[in-house]
Design an enzyme around this catalytic site. Sequence first.
Site, PDB file in Angstrom:
ATOM      1  N   LYS A 146       0.426  -0.248  13.137  1.00  0.00           N
ATOM      2  CA  LYS A 146       0.869  -0.503  11.776  1.00  0.00           C
ATOM      3  C   LYS A 146      -0.279  -0.368  10.785  1.00  0.00           C
ATOM      4  O   LYS A 146      -0.090   0.065   9.651  1.00  0.00           O
ATOM      5  CB  LYS A 146       1.502  -1.896  11.685  1.00  0.00           C
ATOM      6  CG  LYS A 146       2.684  -2.091  12.628  1.00  0.00           C
ATOM      7  CD  LYS A 146       3.781  -1.083  12.357  1.00  0.00           C
ATOM      8  CE  LYS A 146       4.979  -1.275  13.267  1.00  0.00           C
ATOM      9  NZ  LYS A 146       4.740  -0.831  14.634  1.00  0.00           N
ATOM     10  N   GLU A 230       0.366  -8.505   4.391  1.00  0.00           N
ATOM     11  CA  GLU A 230       0.974  -7.777   3.279  1.00  0.00           C
ATOM     12  C   GLU A 230       1.525  -8.760   2.250  1.00  0.00           C
ATOM     13  O   GLU A 230       1.831  -9.914   2.573  1.00  0.00           O
ATOM     14  CB  GLU A 230       2.149  -6.920   3.760  1.00  0.00           C
ATOM     15  CG  GLU A 230       1.788  -5.720   4.575  1.00  0.00           C
ATOM     16  CD  GLU A 230       3.027  -4.945   4.995  1.00  0.00           C
ATOM     17  OE1 GLU A 230       2.855  -3.826   5.504  1.00  0.00           O
ATOM     18  OE2 GLU A 230       4.155  -5.450   4.828  1.00  0.00           O
ATOM     19  N   HIS A 265      14.861 -10.801  11.680  1.00  0.00           N
ATOM     20  CA  HIS A 265      14.265  -9.462  11.631  1.00  0.00           C
ATOM     21  C   HIS A 265      14.866  -8.490  12.641  1.00  0.00           C
ATOM     22  O   HIS A 265      14.351  -7.391  12.812  1.00  0.00           O
ATOM     23  CB  HIS A 265      12.741  -9.526  11.803  1.00  0.00           C
ATOM     24  CG  HIS A 265      12.060 -10.467  10.855  1.00  0.00           C
ATOM     25  ND1 HIS A 265      11.996 -10.230   9.505  1.00  0.00           N
ATOM     26  CD2 HIS A 265      11.435 -11.652  11.069  1.00  0.00           C
ATOM     27  CE1 HIS A 265      11.349 -11.240   8.916  1.00  0.00           C
ATOM     28  NE2 HIS A 265      11.006 -12.099   9.840  1.00  0.00           N
ATOM     29  N   ARG A 322      11.246   7.511  17.436  1.00  0.00           N
ATOM     30  CA  ARG A 322      12.267   7.610  18.482  1.00  0.00           C
ATOM     31  C   ARG A 322      13.638   7.648  17.833  1.00  0.00           C
ATOM     32  O   ARG A 322      13.764   7.528  16.613  1.00  0.00           O
ATOM     33  CB  ARG A 322      12.181   6.390  19.402  1.00  0.00           C
ATOM     34  CG  ARG A 322      12.250   5.066  18.627  1.00  0.00           C
ATOM     35  CD  ARG A 322      12.436   3.874  19.508  1.00  0.00           C
ATOM     36  NE  ARG A 322      12.241   2.614  18.802  1.00  0.00           N
ATOM     37  CZ  ARG A 322      13.130   2.018  18.037  1.00  0.00           C
ATOM     38  NH1 ARG A 322      14.311   2.588  17.838  1.00  0.00           N
ATOM     39  NH2 ARG A 322      12.879   0.867  17.448  1.00  0.00           N
TER      40      ARG A 322
END
Length: 547
Positions: A146, A230, A265, A322
């Site tokens: 990430k 973030e 999530h 994917r």
Amino acid sequence: MAGESVPNGGGAPGPAGRPGRMPPPAGPPRALRKVLIANRGEIAVRIVRALRELGIRSAVIYSEPDRRGLPVLLADEAHPIGPAPSRDSYLRGDAIVRLAVEIGADAIHPGYGFLSERAEFARLCHEAGLVFIGPSTAAIAAMGSKVESRRLMIAAGVPVVPGGQEALADLAAAQSAAAEIGYPVMLKAAAGGGGKGMRMVARPADLAAAYRAARSEAAASFGDDAVYLEKLIVEPRHVEIQVMGDLYGRVVSLGERECSLQRRHQKVVEEAPSPAVTAELRRRMGAAAVAAAEAVGYSNAGTVEFLLDAEGRFFFLEMNTRLQVEHPVTELVTGIDLVAAQIRVAAGEPLGREFDDVTPRGHAIEVRLYAEDPFQRFAPSPGRIEMLRLPEGPGIRNDSGVYEGSEVSIHYDPMLAKLSVWAANRERALARLGRALAELRIEGIRTTAPLYRALLADADFRAGRLDVGMLDRKLASGELRAVESRQAAALPDLPLLAAAIAHYERARRTTAVVPGAAGAGATASGGRRQRWAAAGRREAVRGGPWS
């Protein structure tokens, strides 16, 4: 086979150290005769079906609990891979590659989950002379981090959520970064996804505990405790763009999916197109997604995920290298078979004319059916599926990995199937979803179907007022409740019950032994009819939980 060149090889460094695309394959596309599917459940079934339509032989692997699974029943070949734990079966990349070579497979399709985003597994495939049906090793590695993917996206001009570009060295670094960008913030695992290693932090006093918890969960889930930070976008939507690239440098956007309905999530409902995305916003998000894919020399199917705020600003979240669980809704609104396209691209075929100027037609919604009780804190519900009746009719698609009599194992992801609907617009799609859920019957286990019936009665969901925290908030507040009791759920079967009882009574009367009649013969015949009626009655009244 080990010395053969493969179309979608490992990738070479591009300009400025960016991941690059392998040179286009020389000569005609490679003929694929047999593909090994390195997965299980509904996605393995989906790939088997695509291979059969393409005239390619399918081989599946199975662990001990899956030896009677639907993929085993449908595939051309099935091979044992190990005991129940994934680490001893579906995650044994070296054993899977050796098996593929032994059985003469030309390629491996990883599906999603398990090894699908492991760059090392893709490398093992390439080194064995196998086609890996997915992107290059370099692209998987670049987007698998990430932190690295954020850095690449910034360089490519793709908007990203404000935050650091480096993994946090320690708590002091986290405190400094949070103070710089301002609270609330989100801690995220650098090496993973799927909601693991994520913690929201609303104020400085909560940061230390959240930092320790995020690192611990990241280490347990991904073997890497690195986290980064973030800015938290308040109540955003989760909107993702499906992309497809070939081995000749062409990458296209296939439109967006709305994936905001999530539990902790994890997505549970997806739809295409998004109720919040205009044609102009779709164009801009699609262009950003293509730029993101081109930055890593991407080929095959991939998804670029964005957060969309109330002002229409979007920010790069991550790229899944994917096929996605929710790919059916894109297939329904575009008419493109994404799995078949994956296979053709991996074999060296360029993207065809069906990928020119793709625009969504109609509206599609998918709900994920998990073996969980949604109104008992999503308690797992393993066991035997005693009865399964899937909905049918116009505009309904079932992607299922189970059948009546299947055993739902505790060892794997609890998703059983995906129920998708298509209609001319969202309002009609919602009505069709309601009809489909009314037809659905699963006996023997609990599923999340009652949650979707409750959502259909929710004003915010029906109006398309969605954000990533909405479902969790409504569940926590008790706002979403089962719209029918178990007794009410059984009411549609009362006519069947009445018919079975009436038939039983008629059979009993007509099969009584009459003096002077054919004695034993009449009794035997009547006995057979009575047994048939009794069996029918048992089928009508057999008990157990219903979804």
